[in-house]
Design an enzyme around this catalytic site. Structure first.
Site, PDB file in Angstrom:
ATOM      1  N   GLY A  16       0.867  -1.481   0.018  1.00 18.81           N
ATOM      2  CA  GLY A  16      -0.198  -0.023  -0.428  1.00 18.81           C
ATOM      3  C   GLY A  16       0.461   1.147  -0.283  1.00 18.81           C
ATOM      4  N   GLY A  18      -0.835   4.859  -0.061  1.00 16.41           N
ATOM      5  CA  GLY A  18      -1.409   6.209  -0.079  1.00 16.41           C
ATOM      6  C   GLY A  18      -1.151   6.613   1.322  1.00 16.41           C
ATOM      7  CG  ASN A  19      -2.201  10.654   3.673  1.00 17.25           C
ATOM      8  OD1 ASN A  19      -2.825  10.819   5.212  1.00 17.25           O
ATOM      9  ND2 ASN A  19      -1.262  11.950   2.844  1.00 17.25           N
ATOM     10  CG  PHE A 121      -8.962  -1.455  -2.273  1.00 15.37           C
ATOM     11  CD1 PHE A 121     -10.069  -1.328  -2.967  1.00 15.37           C
ATOM     12  CD2 PHE A 121      -8.656   0.052  -2.244  1.00 15.37           C
ATOM     13  CE1 PHE A 121     -11.038  -0.442  -3.428  1.00 15.37           C
ATOM     14  CE2 PHE A 121      -8.518   0.964  -1.978  1.00 15.37           C
ATOM     15  CZ  PHE A 121      -9.564   1.208  -2.833  1.00 15.37           C
ATOM     16  CB  ALA A 177      -0.814  10.130   7.093  1.00 16.44           C
ATOM     17  CE  LYS A 285      -9.334   6.373  13.240  1.00 19.32           C
ATOM     18  NZ  LYS A 285      -8.894   6.585  12.179  1.00 19.32           N
ATOM     19  CD  GLN A 381     -10.764   3.327   5.273  1.00 19.35           C
ATOM     20  OE1 GLN A 381     -10.407   1.435   5.572  1.00 19.35           O
ATOM     21  NE2 GLN A 381     -10.877   3.269   3.919  1.00 19.35           N
TER      22      GLN A 381
HETATM   23  N1  LIG Z   1      -4.086   8.407   6.213  1.00 25.33           N
HETATM   24  C1  LIG Z   1      -4.062   8.419   7.289  1.00 25.33           C
HETATM   25  O1  LIG Z   1      -3.890   9.577   8.404  1.00 25.33           O
HETATM   26  C2  LIG Z   1      -4.176   7.319   8.325  1.00 25.33           C
HETATM   27  C3  LIG Z   1      -5.068   5.770   8.339  1.00 25.33           C
HETATM   28  N2  LIG Z   1      -4.242   5.004   8.512  1.00 25.33           N
HETATM   29  C4  LIG Z   1      -5.707   3.666   7.892  1.00 25.33           C
HETATM   30  O2  LIG Z   1      -4.470   3.033   7.100  1.00 25.33           O
HETATM   31  C5  LIG Z   1      -5.548   2.293   6.139  1.00 25.33           C
HETATM   32  C6  LIG Z   1      -4.733   3.217   4.478  1.00 25.33           C
HETATM   33  O3  LIG Z   1      -5.091   4.115   3.922  1.00 25.33           O
HETATM   34  P1  LIG Z   1      -4.424   5.452   3.224  1.00 25.33           P
HETATM   35  O4  LIG Z   1      -2.531   5.003   3.132  1.00 25.33           O
HETATM   36  O5  LIG Z   1      -4.830   6.400   4.120  1.00 25.33           O
HETATM   37  O6  LIG Z   1      -4.504   5.639   2.234  1.00 25.33           O
HETATM   38  P2  LIG Z   1      -5.801   6.733   1.309  1.00 25.33           P
HETATM   39  O7  LIG Z   1      -6.681   6.970   2.172  1.00 25.33           O
HETATM   40  O8  LIG Z   1      -4.967   7.379   0.779  1.00 25.33           O
HETATM   41  O9  LIG Z   1      -5.990   5.870  -0.142  1.00 25.33           O
HETATM   42  C7  LIG Z   1      -5.673   5.718  -1.446  1.00 25.33           C
HETATM   43  C8  LIG Z   1      -4.710   4.374  -1.639  1.00 25.33           C
HETATM   44  O10 LIG Z   1      -5.905   3.648  -2.042  1.00 25.33           O
HETATM   45  C9  LIG Z   1      -5.261   2.851  -2.934  1.00 25.33           C
HETATM   46  N3  LIG Z   1      -6.358   2.500  -3.968  1.00 25.33           N
HETATM   47  C10 LIG Z   1      -7.612   2.998  -5.085  1.00 25.33           C
HETATM   48  N4  LIG Z   1      -7.797   2.170  -5.455  1.00 25.33           N
HETATM   49  C11 LIG Z   1      -7.370   0.883  -5.494  1.00 25.33           C
HETATM   50  C12 LIG Z   1      -7.479  -0.141  -5.237  1.00 25.33           C
HETATM   51  N5  LIG Z   1      -8.121  -0.367  -6.306  1.00 25.33           N
HETATM   52  N6  LIG Z   1      -6.957  -1.882  -5.040  1.00 25.33           N
HETATM   53  C13 LIG Z   1      -6.312  -1.398  -4.421  1.00 25.33           C
HETATM   54  N7  LIG Z   1      -5.747   0.068  -3.645  1.00 25.33           N
HETATM   55  C14 LIG Z   1      -6.355   0.946  -4.124  1.00 25.33           C
HETATM   56  C15 LIG Z   1      -3.929   4.277  -3.945  1.00 25.33           C
HETATM   57  O11 LIG Z   1      -3.338   3.269  -4.785  1.00 25.33           O
HETATM   58  C16 LIG Z   1      -3.881   5.135  -2.712  1.00 25.33           C
HETATM   59  O12 LIG Z   1      -2.210   4.281  -1.854  1.00 25.33           O
HETATM   60  C17 LIG Z   1      -6.820   2.903   5.785  1.00 25.33           C
HETATM   61  O13 LIG Z   1      -7.323   1.680   6.625  1.00 25.33           O
HETATM   62  C18 LIG Z   1      -6.362   4.015   6.967  1.00 25.33           C
HETATM   63  O14 LIG Z   1      -7.767   4.786   7.928  1.00 25.33           O
HETATM   64  C19 LIG Z   1      -4.238   4.676   9.806  1.00 25.33           C
HETATM   65  C20 LIG Z   1      -3.589   5.976  10.068  1.00 25.33           C
HETATM   66  C21 LIG Z   1      -3.319   7.274   9.503  1.00 25.33           C
HETATM   67  O1  LIG Z   2      -6.437   7.102  11.360  1.00 27.62           O
HETATM   68  C1  LIG Z   2      -6.393   8.645  11.555  1.00 27.62           C
HETATM   69  C2  LIG Z   2      -5.764   9.692  12.767  1.00 27.62           C
HETATM   70  O2  LIG Z   2      -4.743   8.137  13.462  1.00 27.62           O
HETATM   71  C3  LIG Z   2      -6.215   9.382  10.489  1.00 27.62           C
HETATM   72  O3  LIG Z   2      -7.945   9.369  10.915  1.00 27.62           O
HETATM   73  P1  LIG Z   2      -8.948  10.015   9.084  1.00 27.62           P
HETATM   74  O4  LIG Z   2      -9.529   8.966   8.094  1.00 27.62           O
HETATM   75  O5  LIG Z   2     -10.690  10.306   9.417  1.00 27.62           O
HETATM   76  O6  LIG Z   2      -8.018  10.985   8.481  1.00 27.62           O
END
Ligand SMILES: NC(=O)C1=CN([C@@H]2O[C@H](COP(=O)(O)OP(=O)(O)OC[C@H]3O[C@@H](n4cnc5c(N)ncnc54)[C@H](O)[C@@H]3O)[C@@H](O)[C@H]2O)C=CC1
Ligand SMILES: O=C(CO)COP(=O)(O)O
Length: 430
Positions: A16, A18-19, A121, A177, A285, A381
């Protein structure tokens, strides 16, 4: 923990980008460089390939340089400029983060797999890599979500463990993030509690003094001579095939060494064994943050948000004890660790779920539309988790026992208005 006799190093892949995926790849890559005796320096990061253009406001955009104004493959761009301009702009990634658009290739040699992508995903990803990873690999899920089927709810650490036949722990905390990527101090919680997979020859993961298993272990020990029996379940997680011990020539994955993979001066890790609370805190949460965002959108102040946080935390603990009580979950983990109370607070102040819910009320716009406009491909999410949790509670006729989760679902469905939250969460007379 001594690594005497170990001569191989762990190879780490982040599934993965993403962010949060890109941020955690940065954290890990800094640590593989800092701990060359434990880990191979290169960290593979699987990228869901797409074409991106360098945004005009990016420091990498130079007017007049034609090649910068055309679409690029995201993975190639990351490897060239060491930045994920779409999902984590303006943050330099260490050069030992190597973006790889091939899922199979990125995971094939990894002994440690970090799963970090929007939860919707994951089932598809698990299907694609099943049988294509090292059988004694270990996983850590950074996913904040749960998997709900007809009558059961599964953590993604459980789901990945069961589907891939590996042990999978969890990382979760108050970790928006961008703050972590900018190296601003915060805490996180890592749950890592692998079973003893060999009764005669303790695996290196069994650290003296680490008595991890949160609940009775119901498993069949494997033997070194190959007459191993199938592990049935560990803390209730059913493994479809035998768990393979980590060979002794790898450094042990003790709490101490797992911590070294994540801990940074700006990212403080607390190691626990309660995989359930760590996973559930992160998932639930997100629903609470939607409620906080709806109320904030009405212009209500911090008193109302504090009440949402209080009730949300109570419902998280209740959900954990009610549905995962047999798996060693502890209320204390929610109340004391970053994965519980701290994550609810930060998410109700600055998370994406909070922000989008607030805008949806302010602009009277469906939240999916706000997500599309505001997040540039990042995913909420909380909305899907609210539906998934409600599906599960409704199938058990228990929605009324979780009034805040149920109210958020009702608002998303258009059945209630945000200003009805107070009456919806008011305890009913028996
Ligand atoms: N962003 C944040 O601040 C934080 C996020 N999380 C958790 O981390 C996990 C990942 O979140 P993020 O990295 O922020 O993701 P993100 O919200 O940035 O999502 C985009 C990601 O999804 C991918 N994507 C899009 N379509 C897709 C597909 N069909 N198959 C596979 N990948 C695909 C994109 O390429 C990109 O990497 C989530 O469960 C989120 O709740 C946890 C802590 C902080
Ligand atoms: O998990 C997160 C902070 O710990 C980020 O939450 P959000 O997906 O709502 O940005």
């Amino acid at each position: 923990m001594a690594t005497l006799g170990a001569h191989k190093k762990h190879k780490v892949t982040v599934v993965g980008s993403g962010n949060w995926g890109s941020t955690i790849a940065k954290v890990i890559a800094e640590n593989t460089t800092a701990n060359p005796d434990l880990f191979e320096e290169e960290v593979q990061m699987w990228v869901y390939e797409e074409e991106v253009k360098i945004p005009k406001k990016s420091r990498h955009f130079h007017p007049g340089v034609g090649s910068l104004d055309v679409p690029h493959k995201l993975s190639a761009l990351i490897n060239e400029i060491h930045e994920n301009v779409k999902y984590l702009p303006d943050i330099s990634l260490p050069h030992n983060v190597v973006a790889n658009p091939s899922l199979e290739d990125s995971v094939k040699d990894a002994t440690i797999l970090i799963f970090n992508m929007p939860h919707q995903f994951i089932p598809n990803i698990a299907k694609q890599i099943k049988g294509k990873i090292i059988p004694y690999a270990r996983g850590i899920s950074c996913i904040k979500g749960i998997e709900v089927s007809e009558k059961r709810v599964r953590l993604f650490s459980e789901m990945l463990g069961e589907e891939l036949g590996i042990y999978c722990g969890a990382l979760s905390g108050a970790n928006v993030a961008t703050g972590v990527a900018m190296e601003r101090w915060c805490g996180t919680t890592v749950a890592y509690d692998p079973p003893p997979v060999d009764s005669r020859q303790p695996t290196p993961e069994q650290t003296p003094g680490h008595s991890p298993h949160g609940s009775t272990i119901d498993l069949t020990m494997t033997a070194v001579d190959g007459t191993a029996k199938t592990l049935k379940s560990v803390n209730g997680t059913k493994y479809s095939k035998r768990l393979q011990p980590l060979p002794n020539d790898y450094p042990p994955l003790s709490h101490e060494n797992v911590k070294k993979l994540f801990h940074r001066p700006y990212f403080h890790v607390s190691m626990v064994s309660d995989v359930v609370a760590v996973s559930l805190g992160g998932a639930l949460k997100n629903i609470v943050a939607l409620a906080a965002g709806f109320l904030s959108g009405l212009g209500w102040d911090s008193n109302s948000l504090a009440e949402v946080i209080r009730i949300g935390l109570k419902e998280e603990v209740k959900f954990g004890l009610m549905f995962f009580g047999d798996k060693g979950v502890k209320a204390q983990t929610f109340l004391e660790e970053s994965c519980g109370v701290a994550d609810i607070i930060t998410s109700c102040i600055g998370g994406r779920n909070f922000r989008c819910a607030k805008i949806s009320v302010e602009k009277n716009m469906p939240i999916d539309e706000v997500e599309r406009i505001e997040l540039n491909g990042q995913k909420l999410q909380g909305t899907s988790t609210a539906y998934e949790v409600q599906k599960f509670l409704t199938s058990r006729n228990q929605g009324s026992e979780f009034p805040l989760f149920t109210a958020v679902y009702g608002i998303l469905e258009g059945k209630y208005k945000p200003d009805q939250i107070p009456e919806l969460v008011e305890p009913k007379d028996p």
